[in-house]
Design an enzyme around this catalytic site. Structure first.
Site, PDB file in Angstrom:
ATOM      1  N   LYS A 163      -5.158 -10.617  -2.038  1.00 23.85           N
ATOM      2  CA  LYS A 163      -4.116  -9.614  -1.870  1.00 23.85           C
ATOM      3  C   LYS A 163      -3.069 -10.184  -0.940  1.00 23.85           C
ATOM      4  CE  LYS A 163      -5.878  -6.186  -4.250  1.00 23.85           C
ATOM      5  NZ  LYS A 163      -5.166  -5.533  -5.356  1.00 23.85           N
ATOM      6  N   GLY A 290     -10.190  -4.157 -11.717  1.00 22.57           N
ATOM      7  CA  GLY A 290     -11.200  -3.273 -11.137  1.00 22.57           C
ATOM      8  C   GLY A 290     -10.580  -2.295 -10.158  1.00 22.57           C
TER       9      GLY A 290
HETATM   10  O1  OSB Z   1      -4.558  -3.868  -7.774  1.00 20.91           O
HETATM   11  O2  OSB Z   1      -6.334  -4.640  -8.633  1.00 20.91           O
HETATM   12  C1  OSB Z   1      -5.772  -3.888  -7.839  1.00 20.91           C
HETATM   13  C2  OSB Z   1      -8.524  -2.165  -5.806  1.00 20.91           C
HETATM   14  C3  OSB Z   1      -7.944  -0.951  -5.540  1.00 20.91           C
HETATM   15  C4  OSB Z   1      -6.668  -0.721  -5.985  1.00 20.91           C
HETATM   16  C5  OSB Z   1      -5.968  -1.696  -6.696  1.00 20.91           C
HETATM   17  C6  OSB Z   1      -6.559  -2.923  -6.966  1.00 20.91           C
HETATM   18  C7  OSB Z   1      -7.854  -3.155  -6.485  1.00 20.91           C
HETATM   19  C8  OSB Z   1      -8.541  -4.429  -6.657  1.00 20.91           C
HETATM   20  C9  OSB Z   1     -10.043  -4.360  -6.660  1.00 20.91           C
HETATM   21  O3  OSB Z   1      -7.975  -5.510  -6.699  1.00 20.91           O
HETATM   22  C10 OSB Z   1     -10.662  -5.138  -7.735  1.00 20.91           C
HETATM   23  C11 OSB Z   1     -12.147  -4.876  -7.768  1.00 20.91           C
HETATM   24  O4  OSB Z   1     -12.584  -3.751  -8.110  1.00 20.91           O
HETATM   25  O5  OSB Z   1     -12.868  -5.815  -7.455  1.00 20.91           O
HETATM   26 MG    MG Z   2      -3.619  -5.232  -9.112  1.00 23.11          MG
END
Ligand code: OSB
Ligand code: MG
Length: 370
Positions: A163, A290
């Site tokens: 991120k 996810g």
């Molecule tokens: O942008 O992919 C995203 C989690 C919460 C909100 C947005 C995102 C995410 C993740 C988590 O990147 C991915 C995961 O479930 O491992």
């Molecule tokens: Mg994303």
């Protein structure tokens, strides 16, 4: 299948480690599960809405309300033969894709059981194993992030996604690339940048990323297309793609070269398959995103990832990265090669652990045909 009753449950599930994106940190997931009771079968679905309306406008309390007051009554007392019939029944409700997806996916889950078919086959899947990557949130320090990446690579994950946000980006990517010049690496901004950041984002090209996910506004195609022209690195859209029509518009405009499909964000399996098909027609690869799912949503993501155009490693990873104990048996496990094996068991292929679900439930409500 006669839809006789629908049960909603909220589970309180503390994450093994907090998860931080550009819009905030989550320590505990409030998981909303729905159960469709039909002819003695139970179809399960998970509403992946967040605790707060930050990723999108949906959030768990709003989703609970719209399901109880509006969506569930549209299904109760109906006789359906497949999950495919659910979107039309719910169409009068505007938006609320994650709430709708929970119900639609529960119907597919029940249909797979009724037909004695694995859910992944019912969805049109072909893969016998899927490739896994991990999404790693913003950490307290660069050192902690590097440590996490090392652990995930040692476990065998095929792709690392970090991120990013202004202030947690180039320096971080610099350090990762210095240590691991060759790994498949991508970043996800969750809309943290603006047009004025174009030069800054262009500087990411030197990191040879697989993609930059959703750098700009969550509803935008036009400015992503303008940005994509300026970058060597592929853009991937997440938040902006809610329908197959969105995917078609984004790909015609060349707003991205990769699409992240989240079954909740696109309102359920039917639309997820439609997005997959549009991308395939354009020669654009997709991968499964996810939302910190419990085992129910996770098993559904595994099934969806078996479709042929899911050619890039997804964010579908092992249960134990998130939960001390997951609510399915077996848990989702990842091989040393960073893959999840697909089973031939009928239905979702993972049993629900009612004992644990009961233990974790903080509220529940059952709605019946009145
Ligand atoms: O942008 O992919 C995203 C989690 C919460 C909100 C947005 C995102 C995410 C993740 C988590 O990147 C991915 C995961 O479930 O491992
Ligand atoms: Mg994303």
């Amino acid at each position: 299948m006669n839809i006789e009753a629908i049960t909603l449950r909220e589970l309180k599930m503390p994450l093994v480690h907090f998860f931080e994106t550009s819009f905030g940190r989550t320590y505990t997931r409030r998981v909303l599960l729905v159960t469709l009771h039909c002819d003695g079968l139970e179809g399960w679905g998970e509403c992946v809405a967040g605790e707060a309306p930050y990723y999108s406008e949906e959030y768990i309390d709003g989703a609970w309300d719209v399901i109880v007051r509006h969506l569930a009554p549209m299904l109760l007392g109906k006789r359906i033969s497949s999950g495919r019939e659910v979107p039309a029944l719910l169409a009068r409700v505007h938006e609320h894709p994650m709430a709708k997806a929970a119900l639609e996916n529960a119907a597919w889950d029940a249909e797979a059981q009724a037909k004695g078919l694995p859910l992944w086959k019912l969805l049109g899947g072909t893969r016998r194993e899927i490739a896994c990557g991990v999404s790693i949130g913003i950490q307290n320090s660069h050192e902690e992030l590097l440590q996490k990446i090392e652990t995930e690579l040692a476990t065998g994950y095929q792709r690392i996604k970090v991120k990013v946000k202004p202030g947690w980006d180039v320096e971080v990517l610099e350090k990762i690339r210095a240590r691991w010049p060759e790994i498949l690496l991508s970043c996800d901004a969750n809309s943290a940048y603006a047009l004025a950041d174009e030069e800054h984002l262009k500087s990411f090209d030197r990191f040879k990323l697989l993609m930059i996910e959703q750098p700009l506004w969550s509803d935008d195609f036009y400015f992503h297309a303008r940005l994509q022209k300026q970058l060597q690195t592929a853009l991937c859209l997440d938040e902006a793609i809610r329908t197959a029509r969105d995917a078609e518009a984004a790909l015609e405009l060349a707003s991205c070269r990769i699409i992240n499909i989240k079954v909740g964000r696109v309102s359920g399996f039917s639309e997820a398959i439609a997005v997959h098909d549009v991308a395939q027609r354009f020669g654009i690869p997709v991968w499964c995103g996810g939302m910190l799912e419990s085992g129910i949503g996770r098993s559904h993501n595994v099934a969806l990832s078996t479709l042929p155009n899911f050619t890039l490693p997804g964010d579908v990873s092992a249960s134990k990265r998130y939960w001390k104990q997951d609510i399915i048996e077996p848990e989702v496990e990842v091989s040393r090669r960073g893959t999840i094996a697909i089973t031939d068991k009928p239905g979702r292929g993972y049993e629900v652990r009612m004992d644990l679900i009961q233990e974790l439930t903080v509220r529940d409500e059952t709605v019946r045909d009145s």
